[in-house]
Design a protein around this motif. Structure first.
Motif, PDB file in Angstrom:
ATOM      1  N   LEU A  47       0.769  -1.594   0.143  1.00  0.00           N
ATOM      2  CA  LEU A  47      -0.356   0.156   0.063  1.00  0.00           C
ATOM      3  C   LEU A  47       0.758   1.190   0.197  1.00  0.00           C
ATOM      4  O   LEU A  47       0.459   2.517  -0.789  1.00  0.00           O
ATOM      5  N   SER A  48       2.050   1.279   0.617  1.00  0.00           N
ATOM      6  CA  SER A  48       3.051   2.021   0.662  1.00  0.00           C
ATOM      7  C   SER A  48       3.228   2.607  -0.408  1.00  0.00           C
ATOM      8  O   SER A  48       3.238   4.099  -0.880  1.00  0.00           O
ATOM      9  N   GLN A  49       3.710   1.370  -1.484  1.00  0.00           N
ATOM     10  CA  GLN A  49       4.460   1.631  -2.803  1.00  0.00           C
ATOM     11  C   GLN A  49       3.062   3.066  -3.773  1.00  0.00           C
ATOM     12  O   GLN A  49       3.373   3.593  -4.827  1.00  0.00           O
ATOM     13  N   ALA A  50       1.757   2.200  -3.738  1.00  0.00           N
ATOM     14  CA  ALA A  50       0.666   2.004  -4.217  1.00  0.00           C
ATOM     15  C   ALA A  50       0.417   3.580  -4.384  1.00  0.00           C
ATOM     16  O   ALA A  50       0.262   4.497  -5.232  1.00  0.00           O
ATOM     17  N   VAL A  51       0.424   4.095  -2.824  1.00  0.00           N
ATOM     18  CA  VAL A  51      -0.013   5.659  -2.609  1.00  0.00           C
ATOM     19  C   VAL A  51       0.987   6.826  -2.696  1.00  0.00           C
ATOM     20  O   VAL A  51       0.778   7.297  -3.894  1.00  0.00           O
ATOM     21  N   ALA A  52       2.413   6.232  -3.160  1.00  0.00           N
ATOM     22  CA  ALA A  52       3.276   6.299  -3.524  1.00  0.00           C
ATOM     23  C   ALA A  52       3.275   7.335  -4.798  1.00  0.00           C
ATOM     24  O   ALA A  52       3.866   8.033  -5.750  1.00  0.00           O
ATOM     25  N   LEU A  53       2.784   6.430  -5.645  1.00  0.00           N
ATOM     26  CA  LEU A  53       2.346   6.120  -7.291  1.00  0.00           C
ATOM     27  C   LEU A  53       1.391   6.887  -7.019  1.00  0.00           C
ATOM     28  O   LEU A  53       1.339   7.646  -8.154  1.00  0.00           O
ATOM     29  N   TRP A  54       0.361   6.755  -6.479  1.00  0.00           N
ATOM     30  CA  TRP A  54      -0.620   7.350  -6.563  1.00  0.00           C
ATOM     31  C   TRP A  54      -0.934   8.941  -6.592  1.00  0.00           C
ATOM     32  O   TRP A  54      -1.220   9.822  -7.322  1.00  0.00           O
ATOM     33  N   ALA A  55      -0.146   9.738  -5.678  1.00  0.00           N
ATOM     34  CA  ALA A  55       0.803  11.025  -5.429  1.00  0.00           C
ATOM     35  C   ALA A  55       1.844  11.770  -6.355  1.00  0.00           C
ATOM     36  O   ALA A  55       1.106  12.457  -7.011  1.00  0.00           O
ATOM     37  N   GLN A  56       1.833  10.704  -7.337  1.00  0.00           N
ATOM     38  CA  GLN A  56       2.795  11.113  -8.402  1.00  0.00           C
ATOM     39  C   GLN A  56       2.012  11.587  -9.084  1.00  0.00           C
ATOM     40  O   GLN A  56       1.603  12.588 -10.406  1.00  0.00           O
ATOM     41  N   ILE A  57       0.420  10.710  -9.596  1.00  0.00           N
ATOM     42  CA  ILE A  57      -0.743  11.341 -10.364  1.00  0.00           C
ATOM     43  C   ILE A  57      -1.082  12.372 -10.517  1.00  0.00           C
ATOM     44  O   ILE A  57      -1.757  13.122 -11.505  1.00  0.00           O
ATOM     45  N   HIS A  58      -1.840  12.375  -9.047  1.00  0.00           N
ATOM     46  CA  HIS A  58      -2.302  13.362  -9.045  1.00  0.00           C
ATOM     47  C   HIS A  58      -1.433  15.373  -8.775  1.00  0.00           C
ATOM     48  O   HIS A  58      -2.115  15.814  -9.103  1.00  0.00           O
ATOM     49  N   ALA A  59      -0.055  14.590  -8.464  1.00  0.00           N
ATOM     50  CA  ALA A  59       0.990  16.014  -8.936  1.00  0.00           C
ATOM     51  C   ALA A  59       0.832  16.531 -10.320  1.00  0.00           C
ATOM     52  O   ALA A  59       1.128  17.698 -10.707  1.00  0.00           O
ATOM     53  N   ARG A  60       1.088  15.006 -11.007  1.00  0.00           N
ATOM     54  CA  ARG A  60       0.451  15.938 -12.552  1.00  0.00           C
ATOM     55  C   ARG A  60      -0.419  16.091 -13.232  1.00  0.00           C
ATOM     56  O   ARG A  60      -0.290  16.502 -14.688  1.00  0.00           O
ATOM     57  N   SER A  61      -1.387  15.993 -12.678  1.00  0.00           N
ATOM     58  CA  SER A  61      -2.736  16.179 -13.504  1.00  0.00           C
ATOM     59  C   SER A  61      -3.308  17.333 -12.874  1.00  0.00           C
ATOM     60  O   SER A  61      -3.101  18.038 -12.131  1.00  0.00           O
ATOM     61  N   GLY A  62      -3.222  17.756 -14.222  1.00  0.00           N
ATOM     62  CA  GLY A  62      -3.748  19.702 -14.191  1.00  0.00           C
ATOM     63  C   GLY A  62      -4.877  19.802 -13.755  1.00  0.00           C
ATOM     64  O   GLY A  62      -5.497  21.186 -13.622  1.00  0.00           O
ATOM     65  N   HIS A  63      -5.959  19.342 -13.549  1.00  0.00           N
ATOM     66  CA  HIS A  63      -7.032  19.415 -13.191  1.00  0.00           C
ATOM     67  C   HIS A  63      -7.788  18.621 -12.283  1.00  0.00           C
ATOM     68  O   HIS A  63      -8.675  18.787 -11.415  1.00  0.00           O
ATOM     69  N   ASN A  64      -6.764  18.918 -10.848  1.00  0.00           N
ATOM     70  CA  ASN A  64      -7.322  18.755  -9.644  1.00  0.00           C
ATOM     71  C   ASN A  64      -7.038  19.527  -8.949  1.00  0.00           C
ATOM     72  O   ASN A  64      -6.659  21.250  -8.890  1.00  0.00           O
ATOM     73  N   GLU A  65      -8.530  19.446  -7.831  1.00  0.00           N
ATOM     74  CA  GLU A  65      -8.589  20.828  -6.469  1.00  0.00           C
ATOM     75  C   GLU A  65      -6.955  21.175  -6.119  1.00  0.00           C
ATOM     76  O   GLU A  65      -7.193  20.713  -4.389  1.00  0.00           O
ATOM     77  N   ARG A  66      -6.260  21.250  -6.356  1.00  0.00           N
ATOM     78  CA  ARG A  66      -4.800  21.907  -5.090  1.00  0.00           C
ATOM     79  C   ARG A  66      -4.972  22.973  -4.700  1.00  0.00           C
ATOM     80  O   ARG A  66      -4.926  22.699  -3.437  1.00  0.00           O
ATOM     81  N   ALA A  67      -5.791  24.013  -5.213  1.00  0.00           N
ATOM     82  CA  ALA A  67      -5.916  25.247  -3.975  1.00  0.00           C
ATOM     83  C   ALA A  67      -6.717  24.789  -2.351  1.00  0.00           C
ATOM     84  O   ALA A  67      -6.524  24.783  -1.866  1.00  0.00           O
ATOM     85  N   LEU A  68      -8.037  23.638  -3.498  1.00  0.00           N
ATOM     86  CA  LEU A  68      -8.849  23.456  -2.164  1.00  0.00           C
ATOM     87  C   LEU A  68      -7.900  22.685  -0.987  1.00  0.00           C
ATOM     88  O   LEU A  68      -8.040  22.250  -0.059  1.00  0.00           O
ATOM     89  N   MET A  69      -7.093  21.719  -1.727  1.00  0.00           N
ATOM     90  CA  MET A  69      -6.670  20.561  -0.615  1.00  0.00           C
ATOM     91  C   MET A  69      -4.975  21.651   0.038  1.00  0.00           C
ATOM     92  O   MET A  69      -5.268  20.908   1.279  1.00  0.00           O
ATOM     93  N   TYR A  70      -4.556  22.335  -0.567  1.00  0.00           N
ATOM     94  CA  TYR A  70      -4.055  22.905   0.468  1.00  0.00           C
ATOM     95  C   TYR A  70      -4.257  24.310   1.357  1.00  0.00           C
ATOM     96  O   TYR A  70      -4.635  24.261   2.574  1.00  0.00           O
ATOM     97  N   LEU A  71      -6.085  25.085   0.788  1.00  0.00           N
ATOM     98  CA  LEU A  71      -7.033  25.954   1.928  1.00  0.00           C
ATOM     99  C   LEU A  71      -7.389  24.345   3.743  1.00  0.00           C
ATOM    100  O   LEU A  71      -7.001  25.134   4.257  1.00  0.00           O
ATOM    101  N   GLY A  72      -7.683  23.323   2.732  1.00  0.00           N
ATOM    102  CA  GLY A  72      -7.884  21.924   3.739  1.00  0.00           C
ATOM    103  C   GLY A  72      -6.718  21.266   4.538  1.00  0.00           C
ATOM    104  O   GLY A  72      -6.986  21.731   5.717  1.00  0.00           O
ATOM    105  N   SER A  73      -5.687  21.785   4.053  1.00  0.00           N
ATOM    106  CA  SER A  73      -4.554  21.169   5.348  1.00  0.00           C
ATOM    107  C   SER A  73      -3.915  22.414   6.139  1.00  0.00           C
ATOM    108  O   SER A  73      -4.438  22.292   6.973  1.00  0.00           O
ATOM    109  N   ILE A  74      -4.302  23.483   5.500  1.00  0.00           N
ATOM    110  CA  ILE A  74      -4.497  24.986   6.668  1.00  0.00           C
ATOM    111  C   ILE A  74      -5.483  24.857   7.645  1.00  0.00           C
ATOM    112  O   ILE A  74      -5.382  25.086   8.683  1.00  0.00           O
ATOM    113  N   LEU A  75      -6.772  24.351   7.516  1.00  0.00           N
ATOM    114  CA  LEU A  75      -7.733  24.842   8.327  1.00  0.00           C
ATOM    115  C   LEU A  75      -8.050  23.299   9.083  1.00  0.00           C
ATOM    116  O   LEU A  75      -7.702  23.123  10.242  1.00  0.00           O
TER     117      LEU A  75
END
Length: 355
Positions: A47-75
């Motif tokens: 699972l650790s390797q799977a999560v790391a790969l999904w994180a790479q994919i998410h970072a390379r996808s330009g249509h994710n709500e990155r701003a909301l994720m960042y604001l969510g972490s601050i909240l």
């Protein structure tokens, strides 16, 4: 990659990982290959390797709500006074990192929100947006989105709509994914026919521009609420097909395409037949004779498979006919056919294994 997907479906994970590795050696940024590798790791329990790969994919996808994720972490940090309070962030028992100034100022917005000082949170967002508007467009967007999110979480949906719509009138933010996704979510919550139709417009844009799977599901739900049953069912069907493809589940067309160009053991095809019939993922009409033969076997019609393959007469057809002979108990004919194929084509490990 179609062959690798087929291998995963029948449980041949080691061979699938080898095929995916060959693809990534040539195309290291292939998101489909990375996603399929993540699935292999997930199935194996790594699972650790799977999560790391999904994180790479998410970072390379330009249509994710990155701003909301960042604001969510601050909240979340604002909610956690032990780990998140102050100018330093605790990353471990003996590791502190100084927070960026922008992070601290946005954290102040959420502290005001959590203390039910909503007007103060709005005022802080407006001040930050005014300061960052020229200096840093990214931070400016974060301040505006923070105000809209605070309004949404406070059920002040009209303020959220107005804030996000105003941002869309500014150059560079018309089609910003963070903005349009936030706006569509608020439109859905408002729930009037006009706002639902606007939300549908946003999700059609996301589906068309980014093939965003979640947009298809949201469209199905919106059209249900609008009373358009036919369109809702159309999007539900499209979502199911898209989901199966995203999960790397091969259709009959995929299986026939792969097995008509390279040898796939009939035992594997038989396993796929059960899965395909359960999912009704048979796909459209097949054109090639060998593709039709493969499909016939997958669906359990070995006699039709033999008839079609005997009309072709190429080496791959002889390989499948040899395996059919073996399944039907004619070992001598099977051995003769396999030997001829190996002599003419060289050593194919799968064919050698069958022999």
């Amino acid at each position: 990659m179609q062959y690798a997907q087929l291998l995963v479906e029948v449980g041949e994970l080691h061979s699938a990982e080898r095929e995916i590795g060959d693809t990534l050696d040539t195309h290291p940024d292939d998101l489909t290959a990375l996603n399929l590798l993540a699935k292999v790791k997930h199935v194996r329990g790594e699972l650790s390797q799977a999560v790391a790969l999904w994180a790479q994919i998410h970072a390379r996808s330009g249509h994710n709500e990155r701003a909301l994720m960042y604001l969510g972490s601050i909240l979340q940090l604002a909610r956690d006074p032990e780990r998140g309070a102050g100018e330093y962030l605790a990353l471990g028992p003996a590791q502190l990192v100084h927070k960026p100034t922008a992070h601290l100022e946005l954290e102040g917005v959420f502290k005001a929100f959590l203390s039910y000082r909503i007007d103060e949170a709005y005022l802080l967002c407006d001040r930050l947006a005014h300061r960052w508007r020229i200096q840093d467009p990214t931070l400016y967007k974060l301040a505006v989105l923070a105000k809209a999110w605070v309004a949404e979480m406070s059920s002040d949906l009209e303020v959220a709509c107005t804030t996000l719509e105003s941002l869309g009138n500014e150059r560079g933010f018309e089609t910003d994914t963070d903005r349009v996704l936030s706006l569509a979510r608020v439109y859905e919550r408002v729930g009037t026919r006009e706002r639902l139709e606007k939300a549908a417009h946003v999700f059609r844009f996301l589906e068309r521009s980014y093939a965003k799977l979640s947009a298809v599901a949201r469209l199905a739900r919106i059209y249900r609420r609008l009373g358009d049953t036919a369109l809702a069912e159309q999007y539900e069907h499209r979502w199911l097909e898209s989901f199966e493809a995203r999960m790397h589940r091969p259709t009959m067309g995929d299986v026939a395409c792969v097995a008509s160009s390279r040898y796939v053991p009939l035992e594997w095809l038989a396993r796929l037949g059960v899965l395909l019939r359960e999912r009704h993922a048979l796909g459209g009409a097949l054109e090639g004779t060998r593709e039709k033969a493969v499909a016939a076997y997958v669906l359990g019609n070995a006699r039709e498979t033999r008839r079609l393959l005997e009309s072709c007469g190429e080496r791959l057809d002889e390989t499948y006919l040899a395996e059919l002979d073996a399944i039907e108990g004619d070992a001598a004919s099977a051995a003769r056919r396999f030997s001829i194929v190996l002599d003419s084509d060289g050593v194919d490990p799968e064919v050698a294994g069958a022999l």
